[in-house]
Design an enzyme around this catalytic site. Structure first.
Site, PDB file in Angstrom:
ATOM      1  N   SER A 112       0.847  -1.191   0.000  1.00 38.30           N
ATOM      2  CA  SER A 112       0.000   0.000   0.000  1.00 38.30           C
ATOM      3  C   SER A 112       0.890   1.251   0.000  1.00 38.30           C
ATOM      4  CB  SER A 112      -0.939  -0.056   1.203  1.00 38.30           C
ATOM      5  OG  SER A 112      -1.894   0.968   1.157  1.00 38.30           O
ATOM      6  N   ASP A 117      -9.568  -3.927  -6.069  1.00 39.51           N
ATOM      7  CA  ASP A 117      -8.992  -2.785  -5.350  1.00 39.51           C
ATOM      8  C   ASP A 117      -9.389  -1.496  -6.065  1.00 39.51           C
ATOM      9  OD1 ASP A 117      -7.370  -0.870  -4.107  1.00 39.51           O
ATOM     10  OD2 ASP A 117      -5.633  -2.193  -3.990  1.00 39.51           O
ATOM     11  N   HIS A 159      -8.649  -3.690  -1.634  1.00 39.57           N
ATOM     12  CA  HIS A 159      -7.298  -3.285  -1.276  1.00 39.57           C
ATOM     13  C   HIS A 159      -6.762  -4.061  -0.070  1.00 39.57           C
ATOM     14  CE1 HIS A 159      -3.800  -0.761  -0.942  1.00 39.57           C
ATOM     15  NE2 HIS A 159      -4.105  -0.429   0.288  1.00 39.57           N
TER      16      HIS A 159
END
Lengths: 368, 368
Positions: free
Chosen positions: B146, B314, B347
């Site tokens: 991330s 995501d 995500h």
């Protein structure tokens, strides 16, 4: 500029689905074109959460409406042929009775004493305006966009035979958890604003911050990441466009775009009305009319033909939900045309991608 | 329970990319496994915005870490073979110097006097801990998840030869406008909370409302609509689970789920640190190192092999961005394995879909 709205007084008391009733309530509506002698050429448009009944300009009010390029002579909603009606939702403050209206029993605004609002109430109020106000027994076509699409499903389930055909635009047979989460967070932003005061804002004390967050979150989910990659990329604001010395203030164009949307919305829409309509959207579920089954719920809708339109980039009312509606109406016996568009504008495509929506809707209506 | 953190004192002054410097700053880190004699078996993990250095339990601190099932003997990050390091980002308040730390020059917390933070600074601080603190000249593998994936790209661009291989997990070569819009709105919710006080909250005066909205919006974008359709559908809360008589209070399970996330986050993460790290994510753009071209920026990264993982669901770091990274690293000469997963968790899949991430990451590391 004039006021093109007409007002229809609802049955008194007007009984609400979840209990409670309204006295002396009314809905606002506007019309375009001419109702024919047989009263058989009427199209009713039910709107999304925020638009008014002013879908297009007319002689009395020449300001552009929210679906300006779709309605008029030779346009998709061809007013040379059809009589087009747009009703402001019950609960919205654009002329219809809403939480911002005065309760005749107290002489004070309803605020949170307004009874719980459902989209079935929105549908019933619009139905009364059409049947009793305009004397129309059956619509040539019932059109619903976004929240209005859910209101339209309620309308047809509750009033069999009230519409000959149907156009469903970017909507849902029931609210899904992603949409509920977004709307719940929008409501929370308003509720947490100290100026909301449990609905008792007024004058200079107004939940502008909460409404701003709610609106921006709305706009984020109404558009699409794909559109914004092309439109905003990582373009910075010029120094003189930034918000002064605010710490963590805006720097990118996309932030300024959202701020512009919020500013145009703030004080233009009653926060309590927003809360009521937002919650009504979460509550709607056509499966309530089908013992828990969406398909059985939709099977109660009897229209001859339907056009169901959706957009692949819509994250709030995803394309799968449009397919579900199309299948349900078809199983119920309608001749259904399903149009899946690749418009990059997301949920808002119906307001922006006029070319594709005109082609689909105009083509459908010409073929009737 | 013990504290497994080590602390590395950074160069003083520690110069920041955008100007300003820190004096007496440090970063916290934890380790698992044993560094071999050649110091050649080290893996560094750079984290997302909110996690601490406690990626997994160890003898000193047996509480489960944020990537517990991925790190340990025989696990994907196999500590029988590798020496695994996780650094808490500079600017985060989990042991590293952050806006919540005391400025030695004033004896008061930095708050908004903390210098502007970029992910390049996060990368440089981690680099110093690895090189100077642990004496590791080259990592066997640099892993970024991330936000940490962006920090990792900065790390490799700024320190050529610092990593032999790279694992990129659900990240981006630059922030796109959708992600900027989400993060800008999260920051705005905190900034608009009257208790934020331009960073001067404390004691009982804390921007809980703003942090709650920011966290919920985060969770909405970290997961996926598809997952929630199966997980929450339209399930209602039992009467005793609802939030009392709050008007417009919670009614659906998805709302309670978000509330639980917000409650666990509030007061656990410093709001100013959140603002700094969030803005740093918006600012990151590897194309700055390639005269405006992402591909040219990535071409400055020289690793032998790379694994790039992304998830089709995501919406914050979309799969296309993972493809862009994979192509860039490949064009720069790396042997790249690209894994596109269909995990429904969006995500957050890297924290939840341990089976698929273990297979991909464990397989890659075993093959080295």
């Amino acid at each position: 500029m004039g006021d093109a709205r007409h007002f229809h007084d609802l049955t008194t008391p007007f009984r609400m689905k979840r209990g409670g009733e309204l006295h002396g309530a009314r809905v606002a509506y506007e019309t375009w074109g001419t109702l024919d002698a047989g009263r058989a050429n009427a199209i009713l448009i039910l709107t999304g959460l925020s638009p008014s009944a002013h879908a297009a300009s007319n002689a009395v009010d020449p300001t552009p409406g929210w679906w300006e390029d779709m309605i008029g002579p030779g346009r998709a909603f061809d007013t040379d042929r059809y009589f087009v009606i747009c009703v402001n939702s019950l609960g919205s403050d654009k002329g219809s009775t809403s939480p911002a209206s005065v309760d005749p029993a107290t002489g004070e605004p309803y605020r949170l004493t307004f009874p719980e609002l459902s989209l079935e109430d929105v549908a019933n109020a619009a139905y009364e305006a059409v049947r009793d106000g305009l004397g129309i027994a059956q619509l040539a076509c019932l059109v619903g966009c976004s929240m209005g699409g859910m209101s339209a499903l309620a309308y047809m389930v509750l009033h069999p035979g009230s519409a000959r055909t149907h156009i469903s635009v970017d909507t849902a047979p029931q609210a899904q958890p992603f949409a509920i989460a977004i709307r719940s967070l929008q409501r929370e932003a308003i509720r947490l604003d100290p100026n909301w005061r449990e609905g008792h804002y007024g004058g200079d004390v107004w939940p502008d911050h909460g409404m701003s967050i709610a609106r921006k979150l709305g706009v984020i989910t109404y558009r699409s990441a794909m559109e914004w990659n092309g439109r905003f990329a990582r373009i910075r604001l010029d120094a003189d466009e930034r918000d002064g010395n605010q710490p963590f203030g805006f720097e990118f164009q996309v932030e300024s775009y959202l701020e512009g949307h919020a500013r145009r919305f703030n004080r233009q829409f009653d926060p309590n009305a927003y809360l009521y309509l937002s919650r009504a959207s979460d509550w709607f579920d056509v499966s309530e009319y089908g013992e828990g089954s969406i398909q059985r719920g939709l099977s109660r809708i009897a229209v001859e033909r339907a056009l169901v339109i959706g957009v692949s980039t819509d994250i709030l009312f995803p394309l799968e939900q449009q397919e579900t509606i199309a299948k349900g109406l078809e199983a119920a016996g309608a001749d259904v045309e399903f149009v899946a568009l690749d418009s990059p504008q997301g949920h808002d495509a119906f307001l922006v991608d006029i070319e594709n929506y005109s082609r689909a809707i105009g083509g459908f209506l010409r073929s009737l």
